[in-house]
Design a protein around this motif. Structure first.
Motif, short mmCIF file in Angstrom:
data_model
loop_
_atom_site.label_atom_id
_atom_site.label_comp_id
_atom_site.label_asym_id
_atom_site.label_seq_id
_atom_site.Cartn_x
_atom_site.Cartn_y
_atom_site.Cartn_z
N GLY A 183 0.70 -1.12 0.24
CA GLY A 183 0.32 -0.15 -0.10
C GLY A 183 0.86 1.39 -0.14
O GLY A 183 2.03 0.99 0.97
N ALA A 237 -4.57 1.83 1.38
CA ALA A 237 -4.76 0.61 0.80
C ALA A 237 -4.32 0.29 -0.72
O ALA A 237 -4.00 1.25 -1.25
N HIS A 238 -4.10 -1.20 -1.18
CA HIS A 238 -2.53 -1.17 -2.32
C HIS A 238 -4.20 -0.45 -3.36
O HIS A 238 -5.06 -1.30 -3.61
#
Length: 478
Positions: A183, A237-238
């Motif tokens: 992330g 978040a990724h």
């Protein structure tokens, strides 16, 4: 074409530290920086105790301490209420041999400003807006080509130009590493209201994720000592696109804390990055050396990157000075990679472990236990060594009224004769005589210019003259 002894590419903490060390040794060095000024952000805000010892040696400790401060206690918030405290570091006891035991917090931009001022005091300077676009080398030196069309000729060059080093790529050195966290992370220097400046404010993740993807991870807001700013850091978040604008950062703060968007009044600097750990396959090709982020890229967790980089420069500086000004053999420079690359690998593992929550910040992150016991520069000749062996960091102490860190300060070697007579040495070595000391024991200790014991013995006849002939200081040529 201009010429110099050493070309230093990059005016971050690494390049400035090296420039200072070379300047005090009378080595002509040119520092070039592609940007038009110093780095403006707080990013590497933690100076570990070993780095503070180096800054003491370089003559900037007082300025750093005056501009910085201690790390505040973490304050955990839940739903707008104070829910408890978090200690960032495991406690470490104080003693005479380690006068600096706690990390110092100071924004990176301020550290660099102090280093630049020290460099200029010593007659050095930085050429800003000078981007290196190519580099070639031969048996006699290095030629760096600049975007302006100019060129610089140097006997040696040092890449201190960061993780995307143009110099490293020009000499064909690869980096091997891993992604520490998939992330992206946001780090920003902000002005903010509604929070006290006595605590590092920690907002654990709330349940769920809001519509713009801002929720789901801890938000940390830390007051930066000596300024009106806070450093904000959080993870996403990724796949999230990080918005570095004032409005974007306001949304993150509002989503992850009890603060209102308008409590963030200004963004002074912001950056996003993906934590990575990578190590250059080599630290040297011919007359070109890699130092700092050009040689090793860390997660910011644990505060090891900037500190390891400063120590690279401190290790390389005295060796370049010995070769260029004291007639030492060029093979001395081979020990830079030999000594620093294993340390960098060790610190990368430590940084990654702290990032992943596997290692607590404590004695290891302070870097006082690092040394070079396996180095070819390390000679331990005693059959029954005492508490300090060759290769170890030379601790502080008071010996016969002399503070050792005062005796070590400067670009020289120091011979400690503790509990035994000091031999006559026909080279420029500072000698300190006194009784045996608990931190050292009894013996002769030859301390390198970077504060590590190079040779230790019970008698000079056990190889001290030979060591000095091979590695030690020599009188500068007339």
């Amino acid at each position: 074409m201009s010429s110099t002894d050493v070309l230093i590419v990059g005016a971050g903490p690494t390049g400035l530290t090296l420039g200072i060390d070379l300047a005090r040794r009378g080595v002509t060095a040119q520092v070039v920086e592609r940007e038009n000024g110093l780095f403006p952000g707080s990013r590497g805000k933690g100076l570990q105790p070993r780095t503070m010892e180096i800054f003491d040696d370089l003559g900037v400790y007082d300025a750093i301490r005056a501009a910085g401060g201690t790390y505040p206690v973490g304050m955990i918030w839940r739903d707008g209420e104070r829910a408890g405290e978090h200690r960032m570091f495991d406690p470490v006891g104080t003693d005479e041999d380690s006068p600096y035991t706690e990390p110092c917090m100071i924004p990176q931009w301020r550290t660099q400003r102090i280093l630049l001022e020290r460099l200029e005091e010593l007659g050095g300077k930085v050429a800003f807006g000078r981007k290196v676009t190519g580099l070639t080398q031969d048996e006699e030196g290095v030629t760096a080509h600049l975007a302006s069309g100019d060129a610089v000729r140097a006997r040696y060059a040092v890449a201190a130009d960061g993780g995307r080093s143009a110099v490293r790529r020009a000499v064909g050195i690869a980096m091997t590493g891993e992604q520490v966290d998939p992330g992206p992370m946001l780090v920003a220097d902000v002005r903010i209201t509604g929070l006290d400046r006595d605590n590092w404010h920690l907002f654990p993740p709330r349940d769920g994720v809001d519509g713009d993807g801002a929720g789901g991870d801890i938000l940390a807001i830390c007051p930066l000592a000596g300024t009106e700013d806070f450093q904000l850091i959080t993870r996403f978040a990724h796949g999230t696109e990080v918005d570095l604008s004032l409005d974007g950062i306001r949304r993150v703060v509002a989503a992850r804390s009890h603060l209102a968007p308008e409590d963030v009044t200004e963004v002074r600097w912001a950056s996003d990055f993906r934590p990575r750990a990578a190590l250059a396959d080599r630290f040297r090709v011919g007359r070109v050396f890699l130092a700092g982020d050009a040689a090793h890229v860390h997660s910011p967790a644990g505060g090891q990157g900037l500190n390891t980089s400063v120590q690279d420069a401190h290790n390389l500086g005295w060796k370049l000075g010995a070769v260029l000004r004291e007639g030492a053999g060029a093979s001395l420079l081979d020990t830079y990679e030999e000594e620093r690359r294993p340390i960098a690998a060790q610190m990368l593992s430590l940084s990654t472990g702290v990032h992943r929550g596997e290692i607590r910040r404590g004695a290891a992150t302070r870097q006082l236990g690092l040394g070079y016991p396996e180095s070819s520069l390390t000679h331990e000749t005693r059959t029954a060594p005492g508490p300090l062996r060759a290769g170890g960091r030379a601790p502080d102490a008071t010996v016969d009224g002399v503070r050792l860190f005062d005796a070590f300060r400067g670009p020289h070697w120091t011979l400690l004769a503790l509990g035994m007579p000091a031999p006559d040495i026909d080279v420029p070595v500072r000698t300190v005589r006194g009784p045996a000391h608990d931190s050292y024991g009894t013996g002769l200790f030859l301390v390198r210019p970077d504060g590590y014991v190079g040779w230790a013995g019970d008698t000079a006849a056990a190889g001290l003259p030979e060591y000095l002939t091979r590695f030690g200081p020599r009188r500068p040529p007339a």
